[in-house]
Design a protein around this motif. Structure first.
Motif, PDB file in Angstrom:
ATOM      1  N   ALA A 249       2.220   7.390   6.053  1.00 52.78           N
ATOM      2  CA  ALA A 249       2.679   7.110   7.093  1.00 52.78           C
ATOM      3  C   ALA A 249       2.089   5.338   6.975  1.00 52.78           C
ATOM      4  N   LEU A 250       3.830   4.297   8.247  1.00 57.28           N
ATOM      5  CA  LEU A 250       2.938   3.834   8.460  1.00 57.28           C
ATOM      6  C   LEU A 250       3.631   3.022   9.864  1.00 57.28           C
ATOM      7  N   VAL A 251       3.033   2.211  10.252  1.00 58.10           N
ATOM      8  CA  VAL A 251       2.893   1.671  11.455  1.00 58.10           C
ATOM      9  C   VAL A 251       2.908   0.776  11.881  1.00 58.10           C
TER      10      VAL A 251
ATOM     11  N   VAL B 162       0.869  -1.190  -0.121  1.00 53.59           N
ATOM     12  CA  VAL B 162      -0.018  -0.265  -0.116  1.00 53.59           C
ATOM     13  C   VAL B 162       0.536   0.874   0.109  1.00 53.59           C
ATOM     14  N   VAL B 163       2.071   1.115   0.781  1.00 53.34           N
ATOM     15  CA  VAL B 163       2.722   1.965   0.956  1.00 53.34           C
ATOM     16  C   VAL B 163       3.449   2.819  -0.549  1.00 53.34           C
ATOM     17  N   ASP B 164       3.477   1.505  -1.163  1.00 57.78           N
ATOM     18  CA  ASP B 164       4.606   2.312  -2.878  1.00 57.78           C
ATOM     19  C   ASP B 164       3.558   2.336  -3.756  1.00 57.78           C
TER      20      ASP B 164
ATOM     21  N   GLY C 121      10.032   7.448   0.543  1.00 62.89           N
ATOM     22  CA  GLY C 121       9.247   8.583   1.342  1.00 62.89           C
ATOM     23  C   GLY C 121       8.853   8.926   2.475  1.00 62.89           C
ATOM     24  N   ALA C 122       8.585   7.437   2.843  1.00 61.57           N
ATOM     25  CA  ALA C 122       7.370   6.698   3.474  1.00 61.57           C
ATOM     26  C   ALA C 122       8.073   7.577   5.062  1.00 61.57           C
TER      27      ALA C 122
ATOM     28  N   ASP D 184      15.187   0.998   5.110  1.00 63.15           N
ATOM     29  CA  ASP D 184      16.079   1.735   4.349  1.00 63.15           C
ATOM     30  C   ASP D 184      14.721   1.654   3.486  1.00 63.15           C
ATOM     31  N   TRP D 185      14.214   0.940   2.313  1.00 63.19           N
ATOM     32  CA  TRP D 185      13.346   0.425   1.954  1.00 63.19           C
ATOM     33  C   TRP D 185      12.262   1.922   1.578  1.00 63.19           C
TER      34      TRP D 185
END
Length: 476
Positions: A33-35, A21-23, A108-109, A102-103
């Motif tokens: 943002a990812l939690v 989803v982030v990608d 930019g997440a 790192d990825w």
């Protein structure tokens, strides 16, 4: 709570589905943002698909080599268990998620470590391991991707016996002398294959009538036969009544219904998965905590315009590749809704519909022999009311299979919709069969007519010639 930090999208859960989803949303230019409360990369990366396949690859390679004349004698000895574990540890990053972080940072997440909970409309509250509190506000969407955990049945003495789940089974650093496995699905069959080859004496205890119950019956039968030949004990139609462990490190005793007892050094409970939704704030948005999250084909929660759920947590298909597929669908839906794209293409096989979850779901099981299937089984197709014909062929009678391995044993089935003359499902069982799966997935998802499949010529001499044999059988 601190003042809310605003993003376009907030993703709760950092496994493969959440990462995808982030990608997709970052590629569309949305701030995301990812939690994640554990390791970024999730269950698949550290305790499921990746470590299990790392354990199984040398097992299957050795089994294949032992069937090749001129090579069998060179691989007659036992596996180098330490080397197998080291290879597994490499592929899990030694249970560190630096590479995943790192990825995410490279695209930019923003990553928040800690326990996340929905906090009302379009908000997620995060408590970090250090006790810091953050509130994340989503302009457009919150996506739940918290996955599942192993089910531990409520059996007398089981909790105190400290059973293995799939996590311990894929991360153990030594083979137990005697391993009892309760269950008959993918985790049970794959871990029985791995640990029997790594030196354990495995006993499988299956409540049902056979292994791999969601595939064609012959798949489980062939896998069970091979496990028995490898030295494992496979018992079906049995149920566990209670469990006890002798002290902190002693053996485990399992009592079956009827009073029979079995003893092992470790006990793996491979009895299903349950959603990780009991403490993620579902009640703050009107949903019941602790259950599966129902979604439509776009992975959006009905009645909540901004909330999506992808991966295992929505119970559509508990497979990593399907969770990633759903994430691609949901990411596209979110991005196109933000861009004002209307109407969404959410019809059958549309760009915004996860149709494959129900009509072309592929699965590969890395046992010896491998089992691979896509779409409907014969029984499922008949229950759905289709007029169908099952076409079977002995996979071992294909010339490519005979060259692949002496004594090749396997079977193939395609389920044909007689009204539309397309395939509804395909199953392969045999060494190397998983590599046949994607061609079958294309045929099922693409609804390729039988007459057109006849012109898809398989190369000689490969195992893929099975396609020609199945079509010849169908055409008569």
């Amino acid at each position: 709570m601190s003042e809310a930090v605003e993003y376009d999208v907030v993703v709760l859960g950092g496994g493969p589905a959440g990462e995808n989803v982030v990608d997709r949303t970052r590629a569309a230019g949305l701030s995301t943002a990812l939690v994640e409360s554990e390791l970024v990369g999730g269950e698949c990366s550290y305790w499921a698909c990746i470590p299990s396949k790392a354990l199984l690859r040398p097992v299957l390679a050795r089994a294949d080599a032992r069937r090749v004349p001129g090579l069998a004698g060179a691989v007659a000895g036992p596996l180098d268990a330490e080397a197998v574990f080291a290879h597994r540890d490499y592929w899990t990053g030694n249970w560190k998620d630096d590479g995943q972080i790192d990825w995410l940072e490279s695209v930019g997440a923003h990553v928040y470590r800690g326990h996340g909970r929905l906090y009302g409309v379009r908000k997620v509250a995060v408590t970090s391991p250090e006790g810091e509190h953050h509130v994340l506000s989503a302009r457009h969407a919150v996506v739940v991707a918290t996955g599942t955990r192993a089910v531990i049945p409520d059996l007398p003495g089981l909790a105190d016996a400290r059973p293995w789940t799939s996590r311990e089974a894929t991360s153990a650093q030594a083979a137990p002398g005697r391993l009892l496995i309760v269950g008959g699905s993918v985790v049970a069959a794959e871990m029985a294959t791995a640990w029997q080859a790594l030196g354990s004496r495995v006993t499988l205890l299956v409540r049902g009538s056979g292994l791999l119950p969601r595939m064609e019956p012959f798949a489980g039968e062939l896998v069970a036969d091979a496990l028995r030949e490898a030295g494992a004990v496979v018992r079906t139609g049995v149920a566990v009544e209670s469990v006890a462990r002798d002290g902190s490190t002693g053996p485990v005793t399992v009592v079956l219904e009827g009073g029979e007892t079995l003893e092992g050094d470790e006990l793996l409970m491979a009895t299903g998965r349950t959603p990780r939704t009991e403490d993620i704030g579902l009640d703050t948005v009107g949903l019941a905590p602790g259950g599966w999250i129902a979604v439509d084909d776009s992975c959006r929660v009905p009645g909540i315009d901004w909330l999506y759920a992808v991966g295992d947590v929505n119970h559509r298909a508990l497979l990593t590749h399907q969770g990633k597929y759903q994430a691609r669908i949901a990411g596209s839906v979110i991005a196109d809704r933000v861009a004002g794209t209307t109407p969404l293409d959410n019809g059958r096989w549309g760009a915004h519909a996860a149709t494959a979850d129900t009509e072309a779901l592929p699965q590969a099981v890395f046992t010896d022999p491998e089992a691979a299937s896509v779409g409907l089984t014969l029984a499922e197709a008949e229950r759905a009311g289709h007029r169908v014909r099952a076409v079977d062929h002995d996979l071992g009678k294909v010339s490519g299979a005979g060259l692949y391995a002496d004594g090749y044993r396997g079977r193939a089935r395609m389920v044909v919709d007689l009204d539309r003359e397309i395939l509804l499902g395909v199953t392969f069982v045999g060494p190397g069969a998983a590599e046949l799966l994607h061609a079958a997935t294309i045929a099922v998802a693409g609804e390729v007519p039988i007459d057109r499949l006849w012109h898809a010529v398989p190369a000689f001499p490969t195992i893929s010639e099975i396609w020609l044999r199945l079509l010849e059988e169908y055409r008569g």
